[in-house]
Scaffold this active site. Structure first.
Site, PDB file in Angstrom:
ATOM      1  CE  LYS A 136      -1.656   1.819   4.021  1.00  0.00           C
ATOM      2  NZ  LYS A 136      -1.428   3.254   4.213  1.00  0.00           N
ATOM      3  CG  ASN A 137       2.375   2.649   3.513  1.00  0.00           C
ATOM      4  OD1 ASN A 137       1.209   2.960   3.259  1.00  0.00           O
ATOM      5  ND2 ASN A 137       2.804   2.397   4.721  1.00  0.00           N
ATOM      6  CB  CYS A 195      -4.281   6.866  10.563  1.00  0.00           C
ATOM      7  SG  CYS A 195      -4.912   5.482   9.637  1.00  0.00           S
ATOM      8  NE  ARG A 209       0.597  10.553  10.036  1.00  0.00           N
ATOM      9  CZ  ARG A 209       0.111   9.570   9.268  1.00  0.00           C
ATOM     10  NH1 ARG A 209      -1.169   9.275   9.319  1.00  0.00           N
ATOM     11  NH2 ARG A 209       0.907   8.920   8.429  1.00  0.00           N
ATOM     12  CG  ASP A 217       7.751  20.380   9.392  1.00  0.00           C
ATOM     13  OD1 ASP A 217       7.082  19.330   9.491  1.00  0.00           O
ATOM     14  OD2 ASP A 217       8.858  20.509   9.930  1.00  0.00           O
ATOM     15  CG  ASP A 242       3.139   1.550   9.468  1.00  0.00           C
ATOM     16  OD1 ASP A 242       3.397   1.659   8.264  1.00  0.00           O
ATOM     17  OD2 ASP A 242       2.973   2.524  10.217  1.00  0.00           O
ATOM     18  NE  ARG A 266      -6.909   4.902   4.340  1.00  0.00           N
ATOM     19  CZ  ARG A 266      -5.924   5.515   5.006  1.00  0.00           C
ATOM     20  NH1 ARG A 266      -6.058   5.778   6.284  1.00  0.00           N
ATOM     21  NH2 ARG A 266      -4.809   5.844   4.390  1.00  0.00           N
TER      22      ARG A 266
HETATM   23  C1  EPZ Z   1       4.550   6.832   6.124  1.00  0.00           C
HETATM   24  O1  EPZ Z   1       3.864   7.947   6.677  1.00  0.00           O
HETATM   25  C2  EPZ Z   1       3.532   5.705   6.093  1.00  0.00           C
HETATM   26  N1  EPZ Z   1       2.399   6.100   5.265  1.00  0.00           N
HETATM   27  C3  EPZ Z   1       3.050   5.401   7.509  1.00  0.00           C
HETATM   28  O2  EPZ Z   1       2.200   4.263   7.423  1.00  0.00           O
HETATM   29  C4  EPZ Z   1       4.250   5.050   8.377  1.00  0.00           C
HETATM   30  O3  EPZ Z   1       3.805   4.870   9.696  1.00  0.00           O
HETATM   31  C5  EPZ Z   1       5.277   6.186   8.330  1.00  0.00           C
HETATM   32  O4  EPZ Z   1       5.646   6.444   6.959  1.00  0.00           O
HETATM   33  C6  EPZ Z   1       6.534   5.864   9.111  1.00  0.00           C
HETATM   34  O5  EPZ Z   1       7.140   4.735   8.593  1.00  0.00           O
HETATM   35  C7  EPZ Z   1       2.527   6.032   3.924  1.00  0.00           C
HETATM   36  O6  EPZ Z   1       3.559   5.663   3.415  1.00  0.00           O
HETATM   37  C8  EPZ Z   1       1.314   6.429   3.129  1.00  0.00           C
HETATM   38  P1  EPZ Z   1       6.894  10.153   8.034  1.00  0.00           P
HETATM   39  P2  EPZ Z   1       4.537   9.417   6.619  1.00  0.00           P
HETATM   40  O7  EPZ Z   1       6.851  11.365   7.191  1.00  0.00           O
HETATM   41  O8  EPZ Z   1       5.243   9.579   5.330  1.00  0.00           O
HETATM   42  C9  EPZ Z   1       7.108  13.503  11.344  1.00  0.00           C
HETATM   43  C10 EPZ Z   1       0.228   3.045   7.680  1.00  0.00           C
HETATM   44  O9  EPZ Z   1      -0.282   2.561   8.705  1.00  0.00           O
HETATM   45  N2  EPZ Z   1       7.103  14.436  10.201  1.00  0.00           N
HETATM   46  O10 EPZ Z   1       8.081   9.245   7.957  1.00  0.00           O
HETATM   47  O11 EPZ Z   1       3.514  10.400   7.009  1.00  0.00           O
HETATM   48  C11 EPZ Z   1       5.734  12.855  11.527  1.00  0.00           C
HETATM   49  O12 EPZ Z   1       4.906  13.689  12.299  1.00  0.00           O
HETATM   50  C12 EPZ Z   1       0.801   4.438   7.715  1.00  0.00           C
HETATM   51  O13 EPZ Z   1       0.354   2.440   6.578  1.00  0.00           O
HETATM   52  C13 EPZ Z   1       7.325  15.784  10.441  1.00  0.00           C
HETATM   53  O14 EPZ Z   1       7.533  16.213  11.573  1.00  0.00           O
HETATM   54  O15 EPZ Z   1       5.604   9.260   7.791  1.00  0.00           O
HETATM   55  C14 EPZ Z   1       6.045  11.562  12.230  1.00  0.00           C
HETATM   56  O16 EPZ Z   1       6.158  11.792  13.620  1.00  0.00           O
HETATM   57  C15 EPZ Z   1       0.554   5.135   9.040  1.00  0.00           C
HETATM   58  N3  EPZ Z   1       7.297  16.652   9.396  1.00  0.00           N
HETATM   59  C16 EPZ Z   1       7.419  11.192  11.666  1.00  0.00           C
HETATM   60  O17 EPZ Z   1       7.958  12.389  11.073  1.00  0.00           O
HETATM   61  C17 EPZ Z   1       7.070  16.226   8.104  1.00  0.00           C
HETATM   62  O18 EPZ Z   1       7.077  17.054   7.182  1.00  0.00           O
HETATM   63  C18 EPZ Z   1       7.363  10.105  10.606  1.00  0.00           C
HETATM   64  O19 EPZ Z   1       6.611  10.609   9.540  1.00  0.00           O
HETATM   65  C19 EPZ Z   1       6.849  14.853   7.885  1.00  0.00           C
HETATM   66  C20 EPZ Z   1       6.869  13.979   8.948  1.00  0.00           C
END
Ligand code: EPZ
Length: 422
Positions: free
Chosen positions: A22-23, A119, A124, A127, A307, A399
């Site tokens: 999915k991701n 979710c 989230r 920035d 996850d 989803r």
């Molecule tokens: C991806 O989300 C996945 N989703 C998530 O899977 C997964 O949990 C996550 O990566 C971590 O591995 C998809 O790929 C669609 P991140 P993403 O940007 O890209 C902070 C599932 O269950 N952050 O690596 O949103 C953020 O708040 C989903 O399949 C910032 O601060 O994850 C978080 O604490 C849930 N600023 C951390 O980084 C930003 O601009 C990780 O976020 C971006 C992120």
């Protein structure tokens, strides 16, 4: 309201074939609109997020269709796509809709999109995505939940990510693929889904090196063309079924996986005493054994995926002793614990850590899925519980887990859906 109902205690055995990731898929579909001819994604997962992204392609004036005798292929044709603002409807339903920011900025040098959905796991922000786009030359305005970006031209830049964000790495890679000159992303995320996207873009004619490492180098190109791409297997679906089998099955083969993507999970389960046999593209788990609690700490890839912590919390309710799970990625991803406690678990949540007092027998109850992976953790609990469990907010589960009833029924589970008055 629709409920998933499960009568627990059945003996599960057989094989489950894992779907495509999915991701990865949710990044590949927006990236595909940069091609001047159709892109075919093979073995598309039959999940709701794919339909929603297809709807957004339609909103933009593009076309998509399923193909193949089992509808396993998904063809995206971006001829006719115009720069239509994506302000409501499907864009609000999933977080990955924000990948259209990078794709439409690269295609039109301007984009207007409503803030993504998805979710709730704690704050989230995006920035780091926006910092990357600004480094490439875009101006960014945010007003009333709408992001509006514009660039005279996109120029390669050196971008350091304060946190190795998966989404920011992907979004910047997409935008930079057609920027002038070279972009270097430092402290990039290393998840397999990023490598998969890099492979698609390179097969479309992009010039990306280093995906899967902390430094990704993108040499922008003028044109990208259509191609065929086989999506990687879903390591999170695979890990979920591995945890499920360890908790609830006699013997289950989890097939069509890349075991290398699950090394952290497999080694922790072996530490617990789970009987898991690793093969070339599958693992076989002999579950319902006496297992001992261990502590888990999520981290960025190749560490233990956040996850997978929710399914693992359910497994720990069956282990001997006290296990602790710390989620270093998200601050509020333990809401499933309160639902598990309704079923007889004994879990305390303290900040970013869940403390699971194991060895508890579970009983059926009415519970609610609070997010996608929380839903999976409740399904596992329902399979081992005495009696019938009713799981609400089933849309979360749909989803990310294609054909879950069919897969679990084939293993011997008793699972069905009912619609009841809310
Ligand atoms: C991806 O989300 C996945 N989703 C998530 O899977 C997964 O949990 C996550 O990566 C971590 O591995 C998809 O790929 C669609 P991140 P993403 O940007 O890209 C902070 C599932 O269950 N952050 O690596 O949103 C953020 O708040 C989903 O399949 C910032 O601060 O994850 C978080 O604490 C849930 N600023 C951390 O980084 C930003 O601009 C990780 O976020 C971006 C992120």
């Amino acid at each position: 309201m629709e409920l998933i109902k499960i009568e627990g205690g059945k003996s599960l055995k057989g094989t489950v074939k894992i779907d495509s990731a999915k991701n990865s898929t949710v990044a590949l579909i927006p990236a595909a609109i940069l091609a001047e001819s159709p892109v075919t994604l093979e073995n598309i997962p039959q999940i709701v997020d794919v339909k929603r992204l297809g709807e957004m392609i339609g909103q933009l004036g593009g076309h998509y269709r399923y193909d193949g005798d089992g509808n396993e292929d998904f063809i995206i044709d971006s001829t006719g796509i115009e720069n239509v603002p994506l302000l409501d409807g499907p864009v609000t339903k999933l977080r990955a809709s924000y990948y259209f920011l990078g794709a439409l900025l690269a295609k039109f040098k301007e984009v207007k999109i409503g803030m993504p959905g998805g979710c709730y796991l704690g704050p989230r922000p995006i920035d780091l995505h926006l910092k990357g786009f600004e480094a490439l030359g875009a101006t960014v305005e945010q007003d009333a939940g709408v992001i509006h970006m514009k660039a005279e031209r996109l120029k390669g830049a050196k971008i350091y990510l304060d946190f190795p964000s998966v989404g920011a790495t992907i979004n910047i890679m997409i935008a930079a693929s057609k920027a002038e000159g070279t972009t270097v992303i430092e402290n990039a995320a290393k998840e397999p889904e990023i490598v998969d996207l890099s492979n698609l873009l390179n097969n479309m004619g992009a010039n990306i090196r280093g995906a899967g490492t902390g430094e990704i180098r993108i040499q922008g190109v003028d044109r990208l063309m259509g191609t065929r791409h086989a999506i990687i297997p879903d390591r999170i679906e695979a890990g979920t079924y591995i945890a499920l089998a360890a908790a609830a099955a006699e013997e289950v083969k989890i097939d069509n996986i890349i075991p290398h993507h699950l090394e952290a999970l497999i080694s922790k389960l072996q530490e617990m005493g789970v009987d898991i046999e690793v093969n070339t593209d599958s693992v076989t788990v002999r579950g319902k054994k006496t297992i001992k609690a261990v502590d888990f700490k999520t981290s960025i890839y190749p560490g233990l995926a956040t996850d997978l912590q929710q399914p693992l919390v359910t497994l720990l309710t069956q282990a001997e002793g006290i296990g602790k799970v710390e989620d270093t990625i998200y601050s509020d991803r333990f809401r499933n614990c309160y639902e598990l406690n309704k079923m007889g678990a004994d879990i305390d949540v303290v900040g970013r850590t869940a403390i699971i007092n194991g060895g508890k027998s579970m009983r059926g109850a009415r519970v609610m899925a609070t997010d996608l992976r929380a839903g999976a953790s409740l399904v596992i609990a329902a399979l081992i519980a005495d009696g019938v469990t009713e799981i609400g907010n089933t849309y979360h589960i749909d989803r990310g887990y294609a054909n879950i009833e069919e897969k679990l029924t084939n293993l011997g589970a008793k699972i069905w859906r009912e619609t009841v008055e809310a």
